[in-house]
Design a protein around this motif. Structure first.
Motif, PDB file in Angstrom:
ATOM      1  N   ASN A  78      56.963  34.668  72.875  1.00 57.75           N
ATOM      2  CA  ASN A  78      56.694  33.416  72.152  1.00 57.75           C
ATOM      3  C   ASN A  78      55.962  32.418  73.036  1.00 57.75           C
ATOM      4  OD1 ASN A  78      57.869  34.261  69.771  1.00 57.75           O
ATOM      5  ND2 ASN A  78      59.922  33.634  70.449  1.00 57.75           N
ATOM      6  N   ILE A  79      56.157  32.537  74.344  1.00 58.59           N
ATOM      7  CA  ILE A  79      55.326  31.755  75.260  1.00 58.59           C
ATOM      8  C   ILE A  79      54.692  32.727  76.235  1.00 58.59           C
ATOM      9  CG2 ILE A  79      56.722  29.633  75.080  1.00 58.59           C
ATOM     10  CD1 ILE A  79      57.897  30.276  77.808  1.00 58.59           C
ATOM     11  N   THR A  80      53.509  32.379  76.729  1.00 54.61           N
ATOM     12  CA  THR A  80      52.814  33.237  77.683  1.00 54.61           C
ATOM     13  C   THR A  80      53.273  32.898  79.090  1.00 54.61           C
ATOM     14  OG1 THR A  80      51.054  31.655  77.976  1.00 54.61           O
ATOM     15  CG2 THR A  80      50.789  33.239  76.192  1.00 54.61           C
ATOM     16  N   GLY A  81      52.850  33.729  80.041  1.00 59.76           N
ATOM     17  CA  GLY A  81      53.165  33.481  81.447  1.00 59.76           C
ATOM     18  C   GLY A  81      52.612  32.156  81.926  1.00 59.76           C
ATOM     19  N   ASN A 112      46.186  23.768  71.085  1.00 61.79           N
ATOM     20  CA  ASN A 112      45.276  24.386  70.103  1.00 61.79           C
ATOM     21  C   ASN A 112      44.098  25.049  70.794  1.00 61.79           C
ATOM     22  OD1 ASN A 112      46.957  23.428  68.161  1.00 61.79           O
ATOM     23  ND2 ASN A 112      45.628  21.744  67.499  1.00 61.79           N
ATOM     24  N   LEU A 113      43.519  24.350  71.759  1.00 57.21           N
ATOM     25  CA  LEU A 113      42.407  24.945  72.506  1.00 57.21           C
ATOM     26  C   LEU A 113      42.843  26.276  73.124  1.00 57.21           C
ATOM     27  CD1 LEU A 113      40.884  21.961  74.536  1.00 57.21           C
ATOM     28  CD2 LEU A 113      39.892  23.084  72.551  1.00 57.21           C
ATOM     29  N   TYR A 114      44.084  26.284  73.664  1.00 52.38           N
ATOM     30  CA  TYR A 114      44.580  27.492  74.317  1.00 52.38           C
ATOM     31  C   TYR A 114      44.798  28.602  73.303  1.00 52.38           C
ATOM     32  CZ  TYR A 114      47.825  30.395  77.059  1.00 52.38           C
ATOM     33  OH  TYR A 114      48.450  31.430  77.712  1.00 52.38           O
ATOM     34  N   HIS A 115      45.389  28.256  72.141  1.00 55.62           N
ATOM     35  CA  HIS A 115      45.637  29.273  71.124  1.00 55.62           C
ATOM     36  C   HIS A 115      44.338  29.845  70.565  1.00 55.62           C
ATOM     37  CE1 HIS A 115      49.766  30.146  70.316  1.00 55.62           C
ATOM     38  NE2 HIS A 115      50.068  28.893  70.630  1.00 55.62           N
ATOM     39  N   ASN A 116      43.335  28.982  70.413  1.00 51.59           N
ATOM     40  CA  ASN A 116      42.042  29.440  69.887  1.00 51.59           C
ATOM     41  C   ASN A 116      41.172  30.040  70.984  1.00 51.59           C
ATOM     42  OD1 ASN A 116      43.051  28.259  67.614  1.00 51.59           O
ATOM     43  ND2 ASN A 116      41.891  26.346  67.896  1.00 51.59           N
ATOM     44  N   GLN A 117      41.777  30.189  72.176  1.00 47.75           N
ATOM     45  CA  GLN A 117      41.071  30.770  73.324  1.00 47.75           C
ATOM     46  C   GLN A 117      39.801  30.021  73.699  1.00 47.75           C
ATOM     47  OE1 GLN A 117      41.045  34.990  72.129  1.00 47.75           O
ATOM     48  NE2 GLN A 117      42.802  35.185  73.490  1.00 47.75           N
ATOM     49  N   ASN A 118      39.796  28.722  73.418  1.00 45.99           N
ATOM     50  CA  ASN A 118      38.707  27.895  73.960  1.00 45.99           C
ATOM     51  C   ASN A 118      38.940  27.582  75.423  1.00 45.99           C
ATOM     52  OD1 ASN A 118      37.270  27.784  71.561  1.00 45.99           O
ATOM     53  ND2 ASN A 118      38.478  26.029  70.819  1.00 45.99           N
ATOM     54  N   ILE A 119      40.189  27.570  75.832  1.00 46.63           N
ATOM     55  CA  ILE A 119      40.484  27.488  77.263  1.00 46.63           C
ATOM     56  C   ILE A 119      41.394  28.661  77.609  1.00 46.63           C
ATOM     57  CG2 ILE A 119      40.258  24.971  77.394  1.00 46.63           C
ATOM     58  CD1 ILE A 119      43.292  24.782  77.497  1.00 46.63           C
ATOM     59  N   THR A 120      41.264  29.123  78.858  1.00 48.41           N
ATOM     60  CA  THR A 120      42.090  30.242  79.302  1.00 48.41           C
ATOM     61  C   THR A 120      43.418  29.712  79.829  1.00 48.41           C
ATOM     62  OG1 THR A 120      41.264  30.125  81.541  1.00 48.41           O
ATOM     63  CG2 THR A 120      40.014  31.475  80.003  1.00 48.41           C
ATOM     64  N   GLY A 121      44.339  30.642  80.111  1.00 47.26           N
ATOM     65  CA  GLY A 121      45.628  30.266  80.676  1.00 47.26           C
ATOM     66  C   GLY A 121      45.477  29.588  82.028  1.00 47.26           C
ATOM     67  N   ASP A 122      44.511  30.039  82.819  1.00 52.97           N
ATOM     68  CA  ASP A 122      44.287  29.414  84.124  1.00 52.97           C
ATOM     69  C   ASP A 122      43.846  27.967  83.962  1.00 52.97           C
ATOM     70  OD1 ASP A 122      44.751  31.935  85.514  1.00 52.97           O
ATOM     71  OD2 ASP A 122      42.859  32.558  84.614  1.00 52.97           O
ATOM     72  N   GLN A 123      42.996  27.733  82.969  1.00 51.13           N
ATOM     73  CA  GLN A 123      42.554  26.358  82.726  1.00 51.13           C
ATOM     74  C   GLN A 123      43.693  25.502  82.187  1.00 51.13           C
ATOM     75  OE1 GLN A 123      39.107  27.396  80.319  1.00 51.13           O
ATOM     76  NE2 GLN A 123      37.735  26.845  82.011  1.00 51.13           N
ATOM     77  N   LEU A 124      44.582  26.117  81.408  1.00 52.50           N
ATOM     78  CA  LEU A 124      45.766  25.392  80.944  1.00 52.50           C
ATOM     79  C   LEU A 124      46.597  24.907  82.122  1.00 52.50           C
ATOM     80  CD1 LEU A 124      47.576  24.719  78.401  1.00 52.50           C
ATOM     81  CD2 LEU A 124      48.834  26.777  78.964  1.00 52.50           C
TER      82      LEU A 124
END
Lengths: 287, 287, 287, 287, 287
Positions: free
Chosen positions: A176-179, E170-182
């Motif tokens: 439900n949440i990513t790393g 939302n940006l993260y879910h829509n993959q406009n930003i990556t996890g690293d950018q998050l």
């Protein structure tokens, strides 16, 4: 904590508040005044003593004593203010954690309720833990987290924090949440335990015993040798003078003692009850 | 550390505790009193000296000396309090690390036991390392971590921390924890070594030699020149006066010396034994 | 740094150590004494001056001067202690980095040796860089990192740190460490450069010129106007009095000057040689 | 900033440097001396006044004033030192960023040049921005980053930092750096803006208006009421006495004013030009 | 906040500014003067009292009082400066967040506008929230974020921050930003809430009630017992003397009270309006 208007001079000057050191020290002030009166009578009227006044000695020692009292005041205030910062950090962390969870968790998911209740319970348990201990019956219940659960361990806040970590870990395992989100949530999570540990440190470690002992001995020596010289110069006027000086010096020590352990319910303690309510209101708005 | 009630004035004023500076300084106070008596006899009864009293000089120097003693007190207290913070951080880190591992590791897995024993051993070894050294036989054993293992290196806490890092790394290699969880666990892990390093720094670096030397010289000069002028004004009353001033000034230096290195077992040292027990209890509850 | 027992009062009071300010200031003290003697002779025996003593002015100015000297002492001590913290951080970082690499790198891999030598070299170079410069021949060599390599840049510690970053990056590119481990190693790596930069800052920025100028002028004014009034009241006794006051005030400034730049080899400087040895021993045990 | 040897007492005592407060205050000192002379003439020779000297009042107020001036000195110095720390952080960040990029980017890649020029430009722009503003023509140009580019925004350092972030982001998008490396580079990147913001804060926020107003009023009141009592006791000797006291008190305020805003080109300002050169040299060696 | 030139001595000395404590205290000063006049008349002309002056008592107490006032000044100033740092951090965070988003988001994307408006609104709401509350109608609107949205919760800044977190998510879910950018964006995001929480802490927690009470009582006692002794020595000259001493001591307390809560619109408050404008200008340039 007492709410008050710091700009209302007259009210504060003539206040005779329950927490006022003047009220607290009144018996001591009366004792010092009586003692000075006796010394004045004995020296002036019985022995007709005429040695020279020793104000120079009281100046020298008074100077060191003043500086030590300011050192005492500074350290007590710093502990009080550090305690306030730690509780401010509780506010910030629970807000940030709630805002992050609010963005991550779908609306009206069961986890929102779980986290809201657990975080509010943690703050409540932390507040009580720093006083006389947590009554687990006063904690809100949700899902598997009932009175029996909270009772399992003696350190109730740790038990609740363990549940929060477990819930976060479950979200992660169930994807439900990513790393990346796990990393983002981590800083708030570990900060709760750090804050509570900081408060326990302040509560359990008063100023070193040697200073507490020494300061009280010096105030005692200072005030009780003072009339010996003063009554010759000031006669019975020495009574109010020595009483005022005792009031001023002893008050500083008394206030420092009171604010040094700021998590109770005394007049000068931190408003942890109000801060808890703020956090509760905030979380109920957000999550 | 001694438990005490800071609000019990009478008990503290008349206490004659083992750690009381009054007790410690008694021979010095007696010496100063005797010396002042001799000076009073020689000046007043032998030479019948009549030069003017030099209190102005003792005021000027007394002022600088007081401020230096407060500087000394501040730095000693800050070291003591920093030591307390570092040990508070040990509490927080071991709790957080245990809570995280509790959420990650399955119930009753062997690793839980390993981590619990190793973390408790680390804190025990840190405590002893800051005193006279670690008796490796007193460390709890688990799996491959026996007395022989702990003996391998002179710096026992580093040896234990190496084992903890190794265990975490094994979990990561065996994919029992993910890379994200490795990052989340990292901040507690590196904090243990930082805390111990901070304690070693406090222990091994007293205040600069020049200050220690200078302060003692000035207190000596100050107290031993004082009777020269005072005995003319105060006659034999100078004996208690000089003795009291010596007591006050020397006490501040003596207390500062005592709390400067706070990891031992003296009365004013930090309660590292109690903190260790707290951590042990907490970890046994959590993991 | 000198090792000493802060509790050995007699030894410290009568010490006449190379670094003792009394020894350093002896010519100045003699000069002040001679000057006071001349003033006493001229005023009392030549002009038979009889104006009133001005101790009130010296009290007023003495108070400000004392507080400025304590300000000076505080800032100098804080720089010294910050320097000690930065070197303590070198200890902690190299330990943590070594422990992490020990867990990550396989036993007896060539990289272990490379990192051990480079980190020890970095600390050695940092120590020398803060003194008179690095003799690259004294640096240990390993693989491609020989004297020619170290010579390439004027800022030797930067050159070594570049090599460490390069080696870590190679491990990452060759997939000997994962991205998560790269992140975990990062905080120690960047801390080395931060610490060295902090030391350079302390070394290169003394207290503002205006304060250094002003304090010396006021001490001079204060001590050289003092005999004018004192010799009338104290006659030739003014000679030791003024000399003692000069000794006390000038000492505080002299000690502050000495500990302000704490990375050299003076008696009161930080024990960077010993800290370097500690790091070396630790790393050779761990890696 | 002026380079000077803090141990060269004679030179500093008799220095009459451009930045010396004695030089700056000379007109004021002359005015105070003349005013005291007039008061002395009027009171002693015209009115033959004989009321008692009020030094006790000047002692009381002098004490508070001294402590306020030390408070002033402490806050001004802390701002100066915080400014120095922020510029030290610029040094550390640019080194660390350069070392990381050096390890990541292939030798002689075009990006190395771009980053080197942009970082050096950022520091240069920050330095000028804290003075009178940035002359964009003085900035080095590279690739698309020419004068027209720098001109686009009023806040030039933000514009340059935007370019640096953009370049890093391009590397990430083109997979020249991985996400883990992006995270590793992040802490240095955001620190540049934090440091510059810290410097702007110090520059734009002097000590609260009320303190500046109050301190000057009290110094004025103190010095201009002083001759009234002093001329009766000290006759014309009051002239140098009051002048010296004015010099000492006003100097402390004047120095505090000067170092409070430390980013200019005054004698006591921080050596930002030299720090900029250091960063430039370091970066040209590394990248 | 008032802009002023701290080097313009004459203007500041004779200023009679609205925020000047002299103006504020004028009625009190007049009262103290009148009271002293009455005491002088009664003691000297009615009772012809002739007891000895008690300046020694006022010296002793004056010393402690001065040090407490400096303690008060220090704590008030630290709160003011901490408030300034928190607002400086708002500047830094919004710049860094904008710069990062500028690099990540494509030019002229709708999200740029959304983030720009929301961040500017957050700062505006924070500023108003620390005063009398937020008028949601004054907030800029964009997309779904209209007055009705802002009204939903009582704590408006939390509501806006919730929207910002939601947009990032939302940006993260829509993959406009990556996890690293998050992860890279996270530190700025949580810092906003931390800063606002810090400001709320300063605003809601004045200095402990006991100190406020005690300081005012001691100033009152000090000033109102002063004429008793002074009028015998100084006759009617005691009127300006006591008035000046009252002005100096009471001013310090009054200024401390004013700057203690620095988020309002008083003359000495922080320039939060100007800082808000700076952030607005910066964000409109960057995003």
């Amino acid at each position: 904590m007492i709410g008050y208007n710091p700009k209302d001079w007259w009210k504060l000057i003539f206040a005779f508040h329950r927490s006022d050191t003047f009220r607290f020290l009144l018996p001591g002030i009366a004792g010092v005044a009586a003692y000075t009166g006796v010394v004045a009578y004995v020296e002036n009227d019985v022995f007709h003593a005429s040695f020279k006044n020793t104000t120079v000695v009281h100046s020298l020692v008074g100077f060191v004593l003043s500086m030590l009292l300011v050192f005492r005041t500074n350290t007590a205030y710093e502990r009080w203010w550090e305690g306030r910062k730690l509780w401010g950090s509780f506010v910030n962390n629970s807000r940030n954690l709630a805002l992050k969870l609010h963005a991550i968790l779908p609306k009206d998911s069961a986890e929102r309720e779980t986290f809201r209740v657990l975080i509010i319970n943690y703050i409540f348990a932390a507040k009580e833990h720093l006083r006389t201990g947590v009554h687990v019956k006063k904690l809100a219940q949700t899902g598997p987290y009932d009175t029996d659960f909270y009772k399992q361990k003696k350190h109730v806040p740790n038990q609740i924090m363990g549940a929060i970590y477990q819930e976060i870990n479950n979200l992660y395992h169930n994807q439900n949440i990513t790393g990346d989100q796990l990393i983002v949530l981590n800083s708030e999570l570990q900060s709760f335990t750090d804050n509570l540990g900081g408060c326990e440190r302040i509560k359990r470690t008063p100023i070193p015993y040697a200073y507490s002992l020494f300061l009280k001995k010096v105030i005692f020596l200072y005030v009780f040798t003072m009339p010996i010289g003063f009554v010759i110069e000031f006669k019975y006027w020495a009574i109010p003078i020595v009483a005022i000086i005792f009031y001023v010096f002893a008050s500083i020590e008394v206030i420092a003692e009171e604010i040094e352990d700021p998590f109770g319910t005394d007049a000068n303690d931190l408003p942890t009850d109000i801060i808890y309510e703020t956090i509760k209101d905030n979380l109920e708005e957000i999550l």
